[in-house]
Write an enzyme that holds these catalytic residues in place. Structure first.
Site, mmCIF file in Angstrom:
data_model
loop_
_atom_site.group_PDB
_atom_site.id
_atom_site.type_symbol
_atom_site.label_atom_id
_atom_site.label_comp_id
_atom_site.label_asym_id
_atom_site.label_seq_id
_atom_site.Cartn_x
_atom_site.Cartn_y
_atom_site.Cartn_z
ATOM 1 N N GLY A 88 0.829 -1.207 0.000
ATOM 2 C CA GLY A 88 0.000 0.000 0.000
ATOM 3 C C GLY A 88 0.864 1.258 0.000
ATOM 4 N N HIS A 89 1.887 1.281 0.861
ATOM 5 C CA HIS A 89 2.794 2.443 0.885
ATOM 6 C C HIS A 89 3.500 2.587 -0.470
ATOM 7 C CE1 HIS A 89 2.910 1.395 5.336
ATOM 8 N NE2 HIS A 89 2.603 2.662 5.371
ATOM 9 N N GLY B 294 -2.886 7.353 1.968
ATOM 10 C CA GLY B 294 -3.775 6.241 1.613
ATOM 11 C C GLY B 294 -5.193 6.517 2.101
#
Ligand code: PAF
Length: 284
Positions: free
Chosen positions: A37-38, A148
């Site tokens: 995700g990062h 996010g």
């Protein structure tokens, strides 16, 4: 070549050179323990900006207890190895006294959007987040910063702060990355036992089922949320701290399908607290 920098002085020198050349600067603020995700945030920054800075700073002021802070995974070497192939220009990983020098006594508190849900359950958390994010924006002078959507309320708090304080950095929200079974990617997933990991996708499944029942009009929002909560209890989630339908910007409870609605949840499985959120968009 990625540079690892630990002082605000060194960071500012790099930033000054880039700014003098008119280059655009993208910031990805993180607390390390990086996952896919990062990395998707870093790729988004890389695609849109001339220079990319990733910060790795486990911000003590946003933790609610010293135990939580101590338990947070510290994986800097692995994080640096993950970032190196992505064309990151600078990794800024300062020690705490670079961010909070002796005598530090300022704080940014955002009210309204920061008050319910995570704000109510984790007093002081968003003041810690807003303060460190404002400092990182100030240190890096970033043109754009990438967050996010997984931490939806955090994203709205940062947007509110940037608007209210006339901060020039543009805040970009990036879609939550999910495992193939729907579980939102999170540094906390590594703490799940095998049993809890196999039950965890029930969170996203219950939320998508509720969203679909609401948007198609099959169930009232109350009934859909009740059914989702029951499904979570059946899957072994306890407690379910919240499972609520809110206005996506203000985070106030809402069922107004003409507004961008968001379904947000926080629930525990196997001793691990998971959060997730999804858009609730009317079917046209
Ligand atoms: O989302 C996080 O990892 C943190 O809250 C952030 C934005 C890096 C601030 O410490």
């Amino acid at each position: 070549m990625t540079k690892l920098i630990a002082t605000v002085f060194d960071l500012r020198q790099h930033v000054a050179i880039w700014k003098a050349k008119g280059e655009t600067l993208g910031l990805v603020p993180t607390m390390g323990a990086l996952h896919a995700g990062h990395l998707s945030l870093v790729r988004a920054a890389r695609a849109a900006c001339d220079r990319v800075i990733v910060t790795i700073f486990i911000n003590p002021t946003q933790f609610n207890s010293p135990q939580d802070l101590a338990a947070y995974p510290r994986t800097e070497a692995a994080d640096v190895a993950l970032l190196a192939p992505l064309g990151v220009d600078v990794i800024f990983a300062p020690p705490p006294d670079q961010v909070y020098p002796t005598g530090f006594s300022s704080q940014i508190t955002v009210s309204g959007v920061a008050d319910p849900l995570e704000g109510a359950l984790r007093p002081g958390h968003f003041a810690g987040v807003a303060t460190v994010v404002a400092k990182l924006f100030g240190m890096t002078q970033a043109d754009r910063a990438y967050f996010g959507e997984k931490d939806w309320q955090q994203l709205q708090v940062v947007r509110r702060m940037v608007t209210d304080l006339n901060i020039k950095t543009e805040v970009i929200g990036c879609a939550t990355l999910r495992e193939t079974d729907g579980l939102a990617m999170s540094s906390r997933n590594a703490r799940l036992s095998a049993q809890a990991r196999s039950a965890a996708p029930a969170l996203y499944a219950a939320m998508t089922a509720a969203a679909s029942a609401i948007t198609t009009g099959r169930l009232s929002s109350d009934m859909a949320l009740k059914a989702a909560e029951n499904a979570l209890h059946q899957a072994g989630f306890a407690p379910v701290e919240y499972l609520v339908l809110c206005d996506g910007e203000t985070l106030q409870p809402s069922t107004d399908l003409k507004r961008p609605l968001r379904l947000l949840a926080a629930a525990w499985i196997g001793g691990v607290r998971l959060i997730d959120n999804i858009a609730v968009t009317p079917v046209s």
